[in-house]
Write an enzyme that holds these catalytic residues in place. Structure first.
Site: not given
Length: 327
Positions: A46, A191
């Site tokens: 991320s 993510d």
């Protein structure tokens, strides 16, 4: 003497990526070297994936385009474009977040496009491992530089990899990454924090694969702040699906980070594998643990937390810088 390879792992955490960015800026300041020159492999999830690519994107003369200080600027100056702080946006987010993602991807896409442009993932200046999760195939998806260099079908842009690894559920919609692979039209990615918010174990496994078990490793793991705000039983016992949606994401990200830290402590510092594991993590006592709080006051507090950790661990950080420059 066994060969020594240096590995960097950077956690996910949204706007809290400011914390590892400041640590990396301090390392560059003390060593006078670019992060890409000091680490053989960098893993990120991320916001950590964005940092990993930002530190290794080639610029003029095959040198990194950005310093870690440049990426500190990304968080402090561009954070509010990604996570708007004005009152209307906060009201809109509260009203609509139960029915759709909390934020439009317009802001994050514009910032990432500005920073990464048309740079190719395979051209990174160090080996990279960036995590994501394929929701249609229901399995982790790893972007790896060495694999991209061998790939004759696709050549992904850094901006697309950055969007895929940062598509946090409930915050941003999944990212549809098209491919020229005849067996797969696209990947539906979210993510990587859902399974590896702290990607240090992934990084270590990839390092073993690339460099072999007889190699000695120094693995530096950078956190984005440890959650300290309790979730009281008296509150949680009354929650239903809607109330649990966002807190459970924080619990999951925090839990997988802590478990990966425990595993790496055992494997490199207490177990039988040669090497050394160093984790830099601070407690979020003064600031918000929300990954989307980019408001000015919270950014100031995040900086204070990072600077406090850098000061409290100055001796260890200095020793690490000495090791990193001993090539």
């Amino acid at each position: 003497m066994p060969e020594v390879k240096r590995v960097l792992s950077i956690d996910g955490g949204g706007i809290r990526g400011l914390i590892p960015a400041l640590v990396l800026a301090e390392i560059e300041k003390q060593t006078g070297k670019a992060i890409a020159d000091m680490f053989d492999l960098i893993a990120g999830t991320s916001t950590g994936g964005i940092l990993a690519m930002g530190l290794t994107i080639p610029g003029d003369g095959s040198r990194p385009k950005y310093t870690a200080s440049d990426l500190v600027h990304l968080y402090e100056q561009e954070g509010r474009t990604i996570f708007p702080c004005n009152r209307w946006e906060r009201v809109r987010a509260r009203v609509w977040s139960l029915m759709e993602e909390k934020y439009s991807d317009t802001g994050i896409h514009s910032v990432l496009t500005r920073y990464f442009g048309t740079a190719l993932f395979k051209d990174a200046l160090a080996e990279l491992v960036i995590t994501s999760y394929d929701i249609e195939r229901r399995r982790p998806h790893f972007f790896k530089r060495w694999r991209e260099k061998e790939n004759t079908t696709d050549s992904f842009l850094m901006v697309d990899v950055a969007r895929a690894t940062s598509a946090a559920p409930t915050y941003f919609e999944p990212y549809k990454l098209t491919t020229r692979d005849t067996t797969r039209e696209y990947y539906a990615l979210i993510d990587g924090g859902v399974f590896a918010n702290n990607p240090s174990v992934c990084a270590f496994a990839e390092a073993l694969r690339l460099y072999g078990k007889d190699t000695e490793f120094i693995l530096v793991s950078l956190g984005t702040g440890e959650m300290t705000r309790p979730i009281l039983y008296s509150d949680a016992v009354k929650w239903g699906l809607a109330s649990w949606a966002r807190p459970v994401m924080g619990i999951m990200f925090d839990g997988v980070s802590d478990s990966a830290d425990y595993q790496m402590q055992w494997m490199l510092n207490e177990g039988h594998t040669g090497g050394r594991y160093i984790r830099f993590q601070c407690r979020l006592d003064r600031d918000s643990d929300r990954m989307d709080n980019a408001c000015e006051e919270n950014m100031r507090k995040l900086r204070l937390e990072a600077e406090g950790m850098i000061e409290s661990r100055a001796v260890e950080l200095s020793a690490l810088c000495t090791v990193l420059t001993a090539r």
